[in-house]
Design a protein around this motif. Structure first.
Motif, PDB file in Angstrom:
ATOM      1  N   PHE A  86      35.065  17.359  35.302  1.00  0.00           N
ATOM      2  CA  PHE A  86      36.296  17.930  34.773  1.00  0.00           C
ATOM      3  C   PHE A  86      37.270  16.792  34.464  1.00  0.00           C
ATOM      4  O   PHE A  86      37.623  16.017  35.360  1.00  0.00           O
ATOM      5  N   GLU A  87      37.685  16.668  33.212  1.00  0.00           N
ATOM      6  CA  GLU A  87      38.691  15.677  32.821  1.00  0.00           C
ATOM      7  C   GLU A  87      40.011  16.407  32.601  1.00  0.00           C
ATOM      8  O   GLU A  87      40.091  17.322  31.773  1.00  0.00           O
ATOM      9  N   LEU A  88      41.025  15.986  33.345  1.00  0.00           N
ATOM     10  CA  LEU A  88      42.274  16.741  33.366  1.00  0.00           C
ATOM     11  C   LEU A  88      43.458  15.853  33.010  1.00  0.00           C
ATOM     12  O   LEU A  88      43.643  14.765  33.577  1.00  0.00           O
ATOM     13  N   ASN A  89      44.263  16.305  32.053  1.00  0.00           N
ATOM     14  CA  ASN A  89      45.561  15.691  31.765  1.00  0.00           C
ATOM     15  C   ASN A  89      46.417  16.726  31.066  1.00  0.00           C
ATOM     16  O   ASN A  89      45.987  17.855  30.820  1.00  0.00           O
ATOM     17  N   GLN A  90      47.612  16.337  30.723  1.00  0.00           N
ATOM     18  CA  GLN A  90      48.538  17.250  30.050  1.00  0.00           C
ATOM     19  C   GLN A  90      48.546  16.949  28.549  1.00  0.00           C
ATOM     20  O   GLN A  90      49.100  15.938  28.114  1.00  0.00           O
ATOM     21  N   PRO A  91      47.908  17.789  27.729  1.00  0.00           N
ATOM     22  CA  PRO A  91      47.818  17.525  26.283  1.00  0.00           C
ATOM     23  C   PRO A  91      49.168  17.349  25.601  1.00  0.00           C
ATOM     24  O   PRO A  91      49.275  16.649  24.596  1.00  0.00           O
ATOM     25  N   SER A 129      48.333  17.776  36.497  1.00  0.00           N
ATOM     26  CA  SER A 129      46.888  17.584  36.360  1.00  0.00           C
ATOM     27  C   SER A 129      46.201  17.642  37.715  1.00  0.00           C
ATOM     28  O   SER A 129      45.109  18.226  37.858  1.00  0.00           O
ATOM     29  N   ALA A 130      46.829  17.031  38.719  1.00  0.00           N
ATOM     30  CA  ALA A 130      46.266  17.084  40.063  1.00  0.00           C
ATOM     31  C   ALA A 130      46.282  18.512  40.604  1.00  0.00           C
ATOM     32  O   ALA A 130      45.335  18.953  41.270  1.00  0.00           O
ATOM     33  N   GLU A 131      47.328  19.260  40.298  1.00  0.00           N
ATOM     34  CA  GLU A 131      47.383  20.665  40.718  1.00  0.00           C
ATOM     35  C   GLU A 131      46.284  21.482  40.053  1.00  0.00           C
ATOM     36  O   GLU A 131      45.682  22.364  40.686  1.00  0.00           O
ATOM     37  N   LEU A 137      39.203  23.661  42.384  1.00  0.00           N
ATOM     38  CA  LEU A 137      38.508  23.516  43.671  1.00  0.00           C
ATOM     39  C   LEU A 137      38.605  24.781  44.508  1.00  0.00           C
ATOM     40  O   LEU A 137      37.625  25.233  45.108  1.00  0.00           O
ATOM     41  N   SER A 138      39.794  25.355  44.552  1.00  0.00           N
ATOM     42  CA  SER A 138      40.023  26.520  45.402  1.00  0.00           C
ATOM     43  C   SER A 138      39.250  27.752  44.935  1.00  0.00           C
ATOM     44  O   SER A 138      39.090  28.713  45.694  1.00  0.00           O
ATOM     45  N   GLN A 139      38.753  27.721  43.686  1.00  0.00           N
ATOM     46  CA  GLN A 139      37.991  28.854  43.160  1.00  0.00           C
ATOM     47  C   GLN A 139      36.480  28.689  43.308  1.00  0.00           C
ATOM     48  O   GLN A 139      35.721  29.592  42.967  1.00  0.00           O
ATOM     49  N   LEU A 140      36.044  27.552  43.845  1.00  0.00           N
ATOM     50  CA  LEU A 140      34.607  27.303  43.974  1.00  0.00           C
ATOM     51  C   LEU A 140      34.079  27.866  45.288  1.00  0.00           C
ATOM     52  O   LEU A 140      33.439  27.172  46.086  1.00  0.00           O
ATOM     53  N   PRO A 156      50.070   8.098  41.022  1.00  0.00           N
ATOM     54  CA  PRO A 156      49.515   8.551  42.308  1.00  0.00           C
ATOM     55  C   PRO A 156      48.811   9.895  42.229  1.00  0.00           C
ATOM     56  O   PRO A 156      48.002  10.201  43.075  1.00  0.00           O
ATOM     57  N   SER A 157      49.080  10.757  41.276  1.00  0.00           N
ATOM     58  CA  SER A 157      48.499  12.084  41.066  1.00  0.00           C
ATOM     59  C   SER A 157      48.288  12.875  42.353  1.00  0.00           C
ATOM     60  O   SER A 157      49.192  13.565  42.794  1.00  0.00           O
ATOM     61  N   PHE A 158      47.107  12.804  42.997  1.00  0.00           N
ATOM     62  CA  PHE A 158      46.829  13.643  44.160  1.00  0.00           C
ATOM     63  C   PHE A 158      47.823  13.413  45.304  1.00  0.00           C
ATOM     64  O   PHE A 158      48.142  14.341  46.048  1.00  0.00           O
TER      65      PHE A 158
END
Length: 434
Positions: A86-91, A129-131, A137-140, A156-158
């Protein structure tokens, strides 16, 4: 009459022979036809498409799935969804790649129970993005992950997240997976209680744990992992988590031989961090139990903070100095690190390292890779160093500015001399390659 009867009998016999031959021919044809028709062409075609899809980038795979119903069925086969990043950022604020939200919904809805090898790459530094990674994760809840990696390419993200939110999401995976073998959670707010949950559910399967820069984990937390995860083979952590007790736990008879131990020795503020000294007996027990272990140490210290290190024999194999290091410390490295395989010194100062390099060549008999950045070495000492190490130096990255011409060698002459002792063509680097 007799002649006619014989003729009729002969014709009858001939007809029977012909009929028998024809029957046999039909049986052979039927048998051949059966062999030709035996493959299930539909399944065979799906197998071929599946192999092709496995080599396609995700976007191309998605486009291909729209060709026909059969290809769309292949697109959703479990084998294609065991591994996913999963690649995550704010478009809105970034042009970097991101996994489309609709695709994420489809994965959670249709393929969460197929996922086994998963990583989350946060490619910007945004909290959002970290959220998003934590929400996935919480849905797996139906997953059975074997590997999980949380990667922040821009900090720092996470670490910006509320600790409880992050721990809650991570615990879902720890509780439901039951078979985690590889976990990479650098730069995250993971803590001791969450590690206990990890151990309670995955102690028999965990083999790799990377958790550098995790400030909420204590030496007791990592010791809990070492005490119960006896199959652990690779471990990466910060020096403040390393203890004599941890090394002894990794050296117990129940524990498998460790293959890779990475330790980051980091100081942000000079003089404000107190570094402890590991006892020689603990290192000795560790090496006796795991004699082939790669012990990798990255030092990001200020010169005045090196006093607790290299005071007696240390079994380090790969040593990297990310900040300036003194002649005295490098001299101690030569005296105390006989297992050294790779050495990188980014900076030293303006005092030549001639004696220190010669000492390292004399005592570090396994040294095969060297990199020198902002240092100074006379050309004669450098040639002598290469001569002593010989052809085992498979990597030699030295900036041209490091070498100081002397009466014996000029910069134009040194590459021939060094090449002769290395057994291959060598030139100084214009820029460091490590």
């Amino acid at each position: 009459m007799k002649r006619g009867r014989k003729t009729n009998e002969a014709n009858s016999s001939s007809s029977e022979d012909t009929a028998e031959k024809e029957s046999k021919r039909h049986k052979v044809v039927e048998k051949k036809t059966t062999v030709v028709q035996s493959p299930d062409w539909a399944n065979l075609l799906q197998d071929i498409i599946l192999q092709v899809f496995q080599y396609l980038p995700l976007l191309d795979r998605a486009h291909a799935s729209q060709v026909c119903r059969s290809w769309n069925q292949v697109f959703h086969m479990p084998d294609l969804w065991r591994c996913f990043e999963f690649e995550l950022n704010q478009p809105a604020t970034s042009n970097l790649r991101t996994t489309h939200p609709e695709l994420i919904k489809q994965i959670i809805k249709r393929h969460s129970n197929h996922l086994q090898y998963v990583s989350f790459k946060v490619v910007d530094s945004s909290k959002e993005s970290a959220e998003a990674a934590c929400d996935i994760l919480s849905q797996l809840v139906n997953c059975s992950l074997k590997t999980l990696g949380l990667i922040s390419t821009a900090r720092p993200s996470f670490m910006d997240l509320p600790k409880s939110h992050f721990i809650s999401a991570l615990t879902v995976v720890f509780v439901n997976s039951k078979s985690l073998s590889s976990l990479k959670i650098d730069d995250t707010p993971v803590d001791d209680p969450s590690l206990k949950v990890l151990v309670a559910n995955n102690s028999d399967t965990l083999k790799l744990l990377k958790m550098s820069s995790c400030p909420h984990v204590s030496p007791a937390g990592i010791l809990c992992v070492a005490d119960q995860c006896h199959g652990l083979r690779e471990l990466a952590l910060n020096y403040h988590l390393l203890s004599d007790e941890l090394l002894l736990a990794l050296s117990s008879e129940k524990h498998v031989r460790l293959e890779h131990l990475r330790i980051d020795v980091v100081s942000e503020n000079p003089g404000q961090t107190q570094f402890h000294t590991i006892q020689k007996s603990s290192w000795d027990a560790f090496i006796k139990h795991s004699p082939k272990v790669n012990l990798v140490m990255y030092f990001f210290l200020y010169e005045e903070e090196f006093d607790p290190f290299f005071r007696y024999e240390t079994p380090v194999t790969h040593l990297y100095f990310g900040r300036s290091v003194s002649k005295d410390v490098l001299g101690r490295v030569g005296m105390t690190c006989p297992r050294l395989v790779e050495l990188v010194v980014c900076a030293n100062g303006l005092r030549p390292l001639d004696e220190e390099l010669i000492c390292i060549a004399e005592r570090c008999k396994f040294l095969s890779a060297v990199g020198l950045g902002e240092c100074e070495v006379s050309c004669s000492a450098f040639v002598e160093f290469v001569k002593m190490c010989g052809g085992r130096l498979s990597q030699l990255s030295i900036m041209e500015e490091v070498l100081i011409p002397d009466q014996k060698y000029s910069l134009e002459q040194i590459h021939w001399e060094v090449s002769k002792h290395l057994g291959r063509v060598w030139f100084p680097d214009m820029m460091p390659t490590w």
